[in-house]
Design a protein around this motif. Structure first.
Motif, mmCIF file in Angstrom:
data_model
loop_
_atom_site.group_PDB
_atom_site.id
_atom_site.type_symbol
_atom_site.label_atom_id
_atom_site.label_comp_id
_atom_site.label_asym_id
_atom_site.label_seq_id
_atom_site.Cartn_x
_atom_site.Cartn_y
_atom_site.Cartn_z
ATOM 1 N N HIS A 59 0.865 -1.197 0.000
ATOM 2 C CA HIS A 59 0.000 0.000 0.000
ATOM 3 C C HIS A 59 0.894 1.238 0.000
ATOM 4 O O HIS A 59 2.037 1.174 0.443
ATOM 5 N N HIS A 61 1.978 5.441 0.754
ATOM 6 C CA HIS A 61 1.851 6.559 1.701
ATOM 7 C C HIS A 61 2.481 7.786 1.069
ATOM 8 O O HIS A 61 3.471 7.671 0.349
ATOM 9 N N HIS A 103 4.740 0.284 0.357
ATOM 10 C CA HIS A 103 5.437 -0.691 1.193
ATOM 11 C C HIS A 103 4.500 -1.798 1.662
ATOM 12 O O HIS A 103 3.292 -1.722 1.531
ATOM 13 N N GLU A 105 3.983 -4.424 5.129
ATOM 14 C CA GLU A 105 4.346 -4.642 6.527
ATOM 15 C C GLU A 105 3.715 -5.970 6.922
ATOM 16 O O GLU A 105 2.516 -6.035 7.193
ATOM 17 N N GLN A 122 1.918 1.555 15.909
ATOM 18 C CA GLN A 122 2.261 2.380 14.755
ATOM 19 C C GLN A 122 1.691 3.773 14.975
ATOM 20 O O GLN A 122 0.525 3.928 15.330
HETATM 21 MN MN MN Z 1 1.889 1.455 5.923
#
Ligand code: MN
Length: 290
Positions: A59, A61, A103, A105, A122
């Protein structure tokens, strides 16, 4: 002067990424942001069985920073800048998305196979207008490099993730002044932390309960609550209970007081900039994970 408490915020439970549970004090209907902090997610603690753990697949950012702090478990990060890293308990990943990254995760493959306890945080930290489009940067800091201060009782401790505690400075570099401390106080302990008077400041209680705020009007808060301090002083007072230890995150930062346009993984200043972010993402300008 010791800051009083503006509000105590309850967390809501939501599913993030591919569907893992987090507790979130903000953003919610009750509290939109704590400028410059845009989001605080408390992941778990959750016990995953073998082959069950869920992460956040690819996804994008743009326009802010994501800061991941792991207490238990093991995750793997890959991004379109070619960065790759594994987070172990105590490690911190400070990712400045800036102009844009894609990225993933995910639980580390060995953790996914075996299962186990996952626990972490986070936090999204906004970038000011003139830094939103800076080149992406990735600071991966292993646990042993995070400075730790042992308090006078010999067991209470403070991990300095950003900013400084007493005379100990963090190793992570921030774009704007940020204080990020992980504090564990045994019962009957007390800390007074200086906070620049125009900075926003909050404490998120991970476990146990403590007393917060100015003398004579302290309030107690416990696991899963966020203590938002008023901006009426240059220090905050944190205490564990007489019979209860407390573990918390203490966060502070200089607010930007800028217009925010926010949509999913993009946080910009105007709606036009959000549309541009979508276009750039769709046209592949944020790269690909190889
Ligand atoms: Mn993220």
């Amino acid at each position: 002067m010791n800051r009083s408490i503006e509000k105590i915020i309850q967390t809501i439970k939501v599913l993030e990424g591919g569907g893992f549970p987090v507790r979130r004090p903000f953003p919610t209907d009750e509290l939109d942001q704590v400028d410059p902090f845009l989001l605080l997610d408390h992941l778990g603690p959750i016990e995953w069985g073998p082959g069950e753990a869920i992460g956040a697949p690819d996804h994008p950012h743009r326009g802010f920073e994501t800061v991941t702090y792991l207490l238990a478990g093991e995750t793997e990060h890959k991004d379109s800048g070619g960065h790759q890293g594994r987070l172990m308990p105590g490690d911190v990943q400070w990712m400045t998305a800036g102009s844009g990254v894609i990225h993933s995760e995910m639980p580390a493959p060995s953790f996914y196979e075996q299962g186990g306890k996952m626990h972490g945080f986070q936090i999204w930290i906004n970038l000011p207008r003139d830094r939103k489009m800076i080149p992406p940067r990735y600071q991966d800091t292993p646990s042993e490099k995070i400075p730790e201060v042992l308090l006078e009782d010999g067991t209470s401790k403070v991990r300095v993730i950003a900013g400084e505690f007493q005379t100990t400075r963090a190793v992570i570099e921030t774009n704007t002044p940020i204080l990020y401390l992980h504090i564990k106080l045994q019962a009957g302990m007390n800390i007074v932390q200086p906070v620049t008077s125009d900075h926003n400041c909050m404490a998120y209680i991970i476990e146990g309960h403590g007393l917060f705020g100015a003398e004579k009007e302290t309030q107690s808060a416990s696991e899963g609550q966020l203590v938002l301090f008023a901006r009426n002083g240059d220090e905050v007072c944190l205490s564990s209970g007489k019979d209860s230890p407390v573990e918390l995150l203490l966060l502070a930062g200089r607010p930007f007081n800028e217009e925010i346009a926010r949509y999913g993984p993009f946080v910009m200043n105007t709606r036009e900039e959000i549309l541009e972010a979508f276009q750039d993402y769709q046209q592949g300008k944020m790269g690909m994970i190889s």
